[in-house]
Each structure stands twice: as C-alpha cells, then as structure tokens.
Write a protein that holds these residues in place. Structure first.
Motif, short mmCIF file in Angstrom:
data_model
loop_
_atom_site.label_atom_id
_atom_site.label_comp_id
_atom_site.label_asym_id
_atom_site.label_seq_id
_atom_site.Cartn_x
_atom_site.Cartn_y
_atom_site.Cartn_z
N VAL A 32 0.79 -1.13 -0.26
CA VAL A 32 -0.15 -0.22 -0.13
C VAL A 32 1.28 1.40 -0.15
O VAL A 32 1.22 1.19 0.91
CB VAL A 32 -0.25 0.21 1.09
N LEU A 33 0.61 2.80 -0.93
CA LEU A 33 0.98 3.27 -1.01
C LEU A 33 0.46 4.47 -0.84
O LEU A 33 -1.16 4.58 -1.26
CB LEU A 33 1.87 3.66 -2.46
N ILE A 34 0.48 5.06 -0.03
CA ILE A 34 -0.22 6.28 0.44
C ILE A 34 0.56 8.01 0.67
O ILE A 34 1.70 7.55 1.25
CB ILE A 34 -1.04 5.68 1.96
N GLU A 35 -0.25 8.52 0.61
CA GLU A 35 0.34 10.46 0.03
C GLU A 35 -1.32 10.98 0.09
O GLU A 35 -1.78 10.96 -0.51
CB GLU A 35 1.29 10.08 -1.54
N ALA A 36 -0.95 12.19 0.11
CA ALA A 36 -1.69 13.32 -0.01
C ALA A 36 -1.24 14.22 -1.50
O ALA A 36 -0.33 13.15 -1.86
CB ALA A 36 -0.56 14.05 0.81
N ALA A 37 -2.82 14.52 -1.46
CA ALA A 37 -3.12 14.81 -3.12
C ALA A 37 -3.80 15.56 -3.26
O ALA A 37 -5.24 15.42 -2.37
CB ALA A 37 -3.21 13.58 -3.95
N ALA A 38 -3.97 16.64 -4.14
CA ALA A 38 -5.50 17.98 -3.86
C ALA A 38 -5.69 17.27 -4.84
O ALA A 38 -6.18 17.27 -6.40
CB ALA A 38 -3.88 18.78 -4.42
N LEU A 39 -6.78 16.48 -4.32
CA LEU A 39 -7.92 16.35 -4.85
C LEU A 39 -9.00 16.26 -4.48
O LEU A 39 -10.38 15.80 -4.24
CB LEU A 39 -8.19 14.63 -4.13
N GLN A 40 -9.64 18.24 -3.99
CA GLN A 40 -10.94 18.78 -3.44
C GLN A 40 -11.23 17.91 -2.49
O GLN A 40 -12.72 17.81 -2.38
CB GLN A 40 -11.94 18.91 -5.04
N GLY A 41 -10.40 17.61 -1.20
CA GLY A 41 -10.56 16.74 -0.19
C GLY A 41 -11.65 15.59 -0.17
O GLY A 41 -12.00 14.95 0.25
N ALA A 42 -10.99 14.60 -1.53
CA ALA A 42 -11.57 13.55 -1.55
C ALA A 42 -10.77 12.48 -1.46
O ALA A 42 -9.70 13.01 -0.95
CB ALA A 42 -11.77 12.97 -2.89
N CYS A 43 -11.07 11.78 -0.90
CA CYS A 43 -10.01 10.30 -0.96
C CYS A 43 -9.91 9.47 -1.88
O CYS A 43 -10.90 8.91 -2.19
CB CYS A 43 -10.30 9.18 0.08
N GLU A 44 -9.09 9.10 -2.80
CA GLU A 44 -8.81 7.81 -4.25
C GLU A 44 -8.22 6.52 -3.46
O GLU A 44 -7.34 6.82 -3.19
CB GLU A 44 -8.86 8.89 -5.54
N ILE A 45 -8.64 5.83 -3.85
CA ILE A 45 -7.95 4.44 -3.90
C ILE A 45 -8.30 3.74 -5.15
O ILE A 45 -8.55 3.58 -6.17
CB ILE A 45 -9.36 3.93 -2.23
N HIS A 46 -6.81 3.29 -5.63
CA HIS A 46 -6.37 2.81 -6.51
C HIS A 46 -6.11 1.70 -6.76
O HIS A 46 -4.85 1.27 -5.60
CB HIS A 46 -5.66 3.24 -7.52
#
Length: 104
Positions: A32-46
């Motif tokens: 699992v790689l987890i990182e901060a990202a500018a997603l307009q408050g969302a969480c995306e999981i690939h």
C-alpha cells in the motif's frame, strides 16, 4: 490483472503528512502506498489485483476503511497478489497510522 478505482468524498483534513509504503507484493499479500494529493477533499483508492472478479468485496472493504478513517486529499495505491480482506484492512490501517503518526 484487474484495476479498480474507488472515490470517497466527505473526509476530514489532516495535518502534514509524508507518503508511506507498507507491505510487500508477494503471494497472499499486498503493498500500500499512501500519499497526500490535491483531490478537492476526496480520497481515491487505486487497486491493481491479480484476483479478478472480487470488485464487490473490494468495495465493501474500501467503504469500511473510509468509514473508519474518513481521509481527505489522500491517494492510496494498492498492488495486490491475492490478500484476504482482513490483510487488506490491516495494511490500510498500518499505512494510515504510519502516515499520520497515530493509531486507530
């Protein structure tokens, strides 16, 4: 390989965070790689998984994970080699705890 993408809104903003990589890609496990990202408050999981046809189970595990952590502006990448739902949940929690420096 099957590729799945899950998107969750309604998370909470967290403090400064550094990307973390936990787990190993091997038979019956995942990384699992987890990182901060500018997603307009969302969480995306690939998810990239060797186990095809388990989308409904992945959805249930990801929904449960989001209910526990409610992450915002976070991208998670999972490379799976057939891990059980319990192992997936464990690795996700481990990644978040490592990134945030806290426990569930």
């Amino acid at each position: 390989m099957e590729n799945l993408i899950f998107h969750f809104d309604g998370g909470r903003a967290r403090g400064a965070r550094q990307a973390q990589l936990v787990g190993v890609v091997s038979s019956g496990n995942l990384e699992v790689l987890i990182e901060a990202a500018a997603l307009q408050g969302a969480c995306e999981i690939h998810v990239q998984t060797a186990a095809r046809g388990f989308g409904a189970i992945w959805q249930a595990v990801m929904t449960d994970f989001h209910a526990r952590w409610q992450l915002a502006d976070t991208r998670i990448s999972i490379n799976d080699m057939g891990a059980t739902p319990a192992v997936v949940s464990l690795r996700l929690d481990q990644a978040v705890e490592s990134m945030l420096g806290e426990s569930a």
